[in-house]
Design a protein around this motif. Structure first.
Motif, mmCIF file in Angstrom:
data_model
loop_
_atom_site.group_PDB
_atom_site.id
_atom_site.type_symbol
_atom_site.label_atom_id
_atom_site.label_comp_id
_atom_site.label_asym_id
_atom_site.label_seq_id
_atom_site.Cartn_x
_atom_site.Cartn_y
_atom_site.Cartn_z
ATOM 1 N N ILE A 1 0.861 -1.175 0.000
ATOM 2 C CA ILE A 1 0.000 0.000 0.000
ATOM 3 C C ILE A 1 0.899 1.227 0.000
ATOM 4 C CG2 ILE A 1 -1.742 1.303 1.276
ATOM 5 C CD1 ILE A 1 -2.748 -1.331 2.402
ATOM 6 N N ILE A 2 0.753 2.063 -1.006
ATOM 7 C CA ILE A 2 1.620 3.220 -1.186
ATOM 8 C C ILE A 2 1.107 4.374 -0.335
ATOM 9 C CG2 ILE A 2 2.562 4.843 -2.878
ATOM 10 C CD1 ILE A 2 1.797 2.610 -5.006
ATOM 11 N N ARG A 3 1.987 4.985 0.427
ATOM 12 C CA ARG A 3 1.626 6.135 1.265
ATOM 13 C C ARG A 3 1.899 7.410 0.477
ATOM 14 N NH1 ARG A 3 4.155 9.306 5.324
ATOM 15 N NH2 ARG A 3 2.792 9.790 7.091
ATOM 16 N N CYS A 4 0.841 8.254 0.318
ATOM 17 C CA CYS A 4 0.978 9.475 -0.477
ATOM 18 C C CYS A 4 -0.078 10.472 -0.011
ATOM 19 C CB CYS A 4 0.817 9.166 -1.964
ATOM 20 S SG CYS A 4 -0.811 8.509 -2.409
ATOM 21 N N THR A 5 -0.258 11.547 -0.754
ATOM 22 C CA THR A 5 -1.355 12.478 -0.514
ATOM 23 C C THR A 5 -2.240 12.494 -1.750
ATOM 24 O OG1 THR A 5 -0.300 14.454 -1.439
ATOM 25 C CG2 THR A 5 0.213 13.907 0.865
ATOM 26 N N SER A 6 -3.356 13.229 -1.669
ATOM 27 C CA SER A 6 -4.276 13.289 -2.808
ATOM 28 C C SER A 6 -3.671 14.006 -4.007
ATOM 29 C CB SER A 6 -5.576 13.983 -2.401
ATOM 30 O OG SER A 6 -5.306 15.280 -1.897
#
Length: 213
Positions: A18-23
């Motif tokens: 699961i990739i952690r990012c922002t919108s």
């Protein structure tokens, strides 16, 4: 013997985690089935049929986390009341808006932006005065007009009339049916000031539910 490149390894890892990012920092070239967690919206999304959607859900929500105020008279995208839509699906749309302003009158102009090729019919419970779609029922005004995806309404604001010296906050509900074409995109709430300064308040919300497809 096959030699793996760093790009091969990176792609493999992207498919497994699961990739952690922002919108605003989502992977630029995702593949079908990739998963992300947006730290700013606190949403888990999966890339499916060309669009980021919530995995295993047919309902999506967006809630305004804080008040937003503007006196700009050109239409702008609300940064919070926006949701991604898949292609070739039909959705039920429901929005609850809380709006106030510094001048009395129908001074908040509101509309929607939809993906290319999409069609939408929607209505509001807000009493849009002097509109031919409005009738009087027992002394109350009721808006009976339906709009398509290009329609807009003018939401009433009132200087004063609220708690203490604050301006009155009017609550407006918009509901409708939206069908997307072959193009993915967003259902985007848009608004602007007509006169004075307009505030769309915290906890205003947008919900869509897939009902076909």
């Amino acid at each position: 013997m096959e030699v793996l490149t760093s790009a091969d390894v990176n792609t493999y890892l992207m498919q497994q985690v699961i990739i952690r990012c922002t919108s605003t920092t989502r992977p630029s070239s995702p593949s079908e089935g990739w998963h992300i967690y947006e730290t700013d919206t606190r949403r888990f999304l999966v890339y499916r049929s060309g669009s980021w959607v919530r995995e295993g859900e047919i309902e999506m929500y967006a809630v305004k986390p804080s008040d937003e105020t503007t006196s700009v008279t050109s239409m702008h995208n609300d940064p919070h009341l926006v949701l991604p839509l898949a292609a070739s699906r039909t959705y039920w749309m429901d929005a609850l808006l809380m709006v106030s302003g510094t001048s009395s009158g129908h001074n908040c102009v509101a509309t929607w932006s939809v993906p290319s090729g999409a069609s939408m019919l929607w209505a509001s419970n807000h009493p849009v005065l002097d509109d031919p779609g409005v009738i009087s029922v027992g002394g109350n005004r009721v808006n009976k007009r339906w709009y398509d995806q290009t329609g807009s309404i003018n939401i009433r604001t009132s200087a004063g009339g609220g708690m203490g010296t604050t301006n009155a906050v009017y609550m407006t509900r918009m509901r409708g049916i939206l069908t997307t074409g072959s193009t993915v995109g967003n259902l985007q709430f848009q608004w602007r000031a007509s006169v004075g300064t307009i505030t769309v308040h915290e906890l205003s919300a947008l919900r869509v539910q897939a009902i076909i497809g």
